[in-house]
Design an enzyme around this catalytic site. Structure first.
Site, PDB file in Angstrom:
ATOM      1  N   GLU A  29       0.884  -1.171   0.000  1.00  0.00           N
ATOM      2  CA  GLU A  29       0.000   0.000   0.000  1.00  0.00           C
ATOM      3  C   GLU A  29       0.917   1.214   0.000  1.00  0.00           C
ATOM      4  OE1 GLU A  29      -1.279   2.970   0.401  1.00  0.00           O
ATOM      5  OE2 GLU A  29      -2.093   2.791   2.415  1.00  0.00           O
TER       6      GLU A  29
ATOM      7  N   GLU B 274       4.586   7.987  -4.344  1.00  0.00           N
ATOM      8  CA  GLU B 274       5.359   7.348  -3.270  1.00  0.00           C
ATOM      9  C   GLU B 274       6.345   6.318  -3.804  1.00  0.00           C
ATOM     10  OE1 GLU B 274       3.064   5.867  -0.033  1.00  0.00           O
ATOM     11  OE2 GLU B 274       2.144   7.802   0.400  1.00  0.00           O
TER      12      GLU B 274
END
Length: 707
Positions: free
Chosen positions: A160, A169
């Site tokens: 995640e 990210e």
């Protein structure tokens, strides 16, 4: 490293003093028995909000249960508190305390690089009896080596590592390294795929956030932050998407197309570093394309039965795509860790007609998705000549860009500057913050003024910018003095030197967009440090600051920050204090102040009158101050907390005020959530007392209240 730990590690965390801008490295030890994780490091992160997202948690649980059906090796990258790792261990039967031999070949490796979170995860694993079931490695995933950090290549990848744009990210390089080095061939993955979508929209506020060129053309004040032919010198960062709660703009948005699919990203195979595609979009309305709003749809299982989406509320999803529904209603779906993304076109006048076909070139790098427009009628696309290089560009936040084009704000500041300059025969002006607007305004409005911009964040880039735009704003750089604060103090303390007789600030500090309102009091600290070189009759703009407070109904924000108990069957109560939760806290614990654009916090309502709880007098050096005030409730309802902001009193005589409260979209407010929501009643005698203290040694505000 196993959860038992072999050797003590340490991490260096950069800590910044909000009142001086100075940074220092703080050592964080790994030894959790002797030291605790500093609350401030994690309290303003999105971990708590993520763990309160029941849709996310439920979707991952179902997908992991479907994928992990037999003993295998599961790798969890970016493990956080270990929730997904524990789900995998439970699905494999590793939680069986009787030691079922059928699960002896199953193992879960949790990879987490952030040491404070590693320390917290250990506590969570221990409280759930899982500390011996999951191997925890405190490294980046691209530092892992098979045979030393992990026993073997993993059969299943759980991750995640998604932001609001999806890629920010490091999703792509993380997956590339994992497929090359850490996973078996053709692994199972949770999630299975992510698909990004976009939609063309017209919205005045979104235009204001990036179109400073056209807004300045409509103004007659003579200040040109972006002169003709210099569009690249100042503005929002090019080819970047900005996270925003677009549902808050629903009533102001005109949809110009249906949603369109942009890219698929498959987790189960090695992704490409970059791709591009040509999209042909049929418009559904006449209008001007001010932005592309985008979101993503996560398919968590290979069968295509479990989904999670960050779409805005106005989207109707196809019948064959359904999320697992939570027991709560749709208003509970607000969360802050994932929002929509907004991309601003470089063409500022992209007009379209209904049923026109717009050609959109989409491309992605390892970390971002961008677009270029083409229309069938190329003359409709108005491109601005960029005479600047990236070396000179100052990238502002969209909110600051919107403020700089606001005619009311500019008029307020310019009126105060003009009035101050009329009171000074030979002005020596210090711009104490990063305000390029005030530096230009003073140099332009007074031919006799000398301006010293400190530019603590902009530095040389700010001075290069002034060089670029000085001629267009009718001043010359010989009146701009470039001197550091240290040199300024040493040279001007001579009694024969001129003293600074005008000190100004917006206040604005470059790159400090996530600050609490009182952290902008940094310019007051600067004024205090330079008291010896200020004239006795120095004029200071703004002259005062009023810390305002009101009580508010904030149900969505409260739910996203409230204390955790069980999360999908795993006890997380131990994380509440460290993550800065609200609700059911011990009497000695307080929830932290959080910086938010309150207008984007889902459902909100102001319940009380606005009161002034502190006054900051900038004519004097910085000092501690305290105040106490009642606030009376004007609405009945559930009070979830208090919202605080600063109203800047620009100059003393006429007391013009710049409010940065909840109605101002360009400034963040501070939110202080209560330990428990309190039902309040409208009425003359219905009130609560607020007491506040400002501590100049650390720049913090302490707030107490009594219902």
């Amino acid at each position: 490293m196993s959860s038992s730990g072999e050797s003590t590690q340490r991490m260096f965390q950069l800590k910044t003093d909000p009142l001086t801008g100075k940074s220092e490295w703080v050592v964080i030890e790994e030894d959790e028995e002797e030291k605790t994780t500093p609350k401030a490091l994690l309290a303003t992160t999105s971990y708590l909000d993520m763990l309160n997202d029941t849709r996310r948690n439920r979707a991952y649980r179902h997908a992991i249960d479907n994928a992990v059906t037999k003993p295998c090796h599961v790798l969890d990258i970016g493990a956080g508190t270990g929730l997904l790792s524990m789900m995998a261990a439970r699905a494999m039967g590793l939680t069986d305390r009787k030691g079922d031999s059928s699960c002896s070949n199953g193992k879960v490796t949790a990879c987490e690089s952030y040491l404070p979170m590693v320390k917290l995860m250990r506590k969570v694993l221990r409280s759930n009896g899982m500390d011996g079931k999951i191997r925890l490695v405190n490294k980046r995933s691209d530092e892992l080596e098979v045979g030393s950090d992990i026993h073997s290549r993993a059969d299943i990848l759980i991750s995640e590592i998604l932001d609001s744009e999806l890629l920010g990210e490091g999703l792509i390089p993380t997956l590339q390294h994992a497929h090359d080095n850490l996973l078996v061939e053709n692994p199972l993955t949770v999630p299975y795929r992510a698909t990004t979508y976009g939609q063309l929209v017209e919205c005045t506020y979104l235009r204001d956030m990036h179109d400073l060129v056209n807004r300045e053309a409509e103004l007659s004040d003579g200040i040109r932050l972006v002169p003709s032919g210099m569009a690249g010198v100042l503005g929002v960062k090019k080819q970047q998407q900005f996270a925003m709660h677009c549902d808050a703009l629903k009533e102001e948005i005109k949809l110009l197309s249906e949603p369109f699919k942009v890219f698929d990203f498959d987790f189960w195979k090695r992704p490409d570093s970059s791709r591009e595609t040509e999209l042909h979009i049929k418009t559904t309305n006449d209008g001007t394309v001010h932005a592309i709003i985008s979101w993503w749809l996560l398919q968590l299982d290979s069968e295509g039965t479990i989904f999670y989406s960050t779409e805005p509320n106005w989207i109707r999803r196809p019948d064959d795509v359904r999320e697992l529904q939570s027991s709560s209603d749709s208003s509970d779906n607000w969360c802050d860790h994932w929002k929509q993304s907004v991309w601003f076109p470089q063409s500022l006048d992209l007009h379209v007609l209904k049923d026109e076909e717009v050609h959109l070139h989409a491309f992605h790098t390892e970390t971002s998705i961008s677009y270029d427009f083409k229309t069938l009628n190329e003359k409709r696309q108005v491109a601005h000549v960029d005479a600047c290089t990236d070396d000179f560009q100052i990238a502002l936040s969209p909110e600051r860009n919107a403020l700089y084009g606001d005619s009311s704000w500019r008029r307020l500041m310019l009126n105060a500057i003009e009035k101050a300059l009329r009171q000074r025969i030979d002005p020596l002006c210090l711009v104490a913050d990063d305000s390029i607007f005030l530096a230009i305004a003073i140099a332009r409005l007074s031919k006799s003024s000398n301006v010293i911009p400190l530019f603590p964040g902009l530095g040389k880039k700010g001075l290069q910018y002034l060089h670029k735009v000085c001629a267009a704003n009718s001043f010359t750089m010989d009146r701009i003095e470039t001197i550091s604060k240290k040199d300024l103090l040493s040279t001007m303390q001579d009694s024969h030197q001129r003293k600074i007789n005008l000190l100004v600030a917006e206040p604005f500090y470059y790159g400090n967009d996530n600050a609490l309102p009182w952290q902008n009091l940094r310019f007051w600290k600067e004024r205090s440090l330079m008291d010896s070189i200020l004239s006795k009759d120095v004029l200071i703009i703004p002259c005062k600051g009023l810390l305002k407070v009101c009580a508010m109904y904030l149900p969505n924000l409260w739910r996203s920050r409230c204390c955790l108990k069980e999360v999908e069957g795993f006890d997380h109560s131990i994380v509440n204090t460290t993550l800065g939760a609200c609700g059911d806290l011990p009497l000695t614990e307080e929830s932290p102040f959080l910086p938010f654009y309150v207008w984007q916090c889902g459902e909100t309502k102001i319940l009380s009158e606005t009161a002034t709880v502190l006054e900051f007098d900038f004519s004097k050096p910085m000092s501690s101050c305290s105040g106490k005030t009642p606030i009376r409730f004007r609405e009945s309802g559930m009070c979830h907390g208090f919202v605080l902001w600063i109203d800047w009193v620009i100059e003393a005589e006429d007391n013009p005020v710049l409010s940065t409260g909840p109605d101002n979209r360009n400034w963040k407010q501070a939110v202080k959530l209560l330990k428990k929501p309190v039902e309040v009643k409208e009425g003359e005698f219905s009130s609560t007392e607020i007491e506040a203290l400002f501590d100049p040694s650390n720049g913090e505000v302490i707030l107490q209240h009594a219902f």
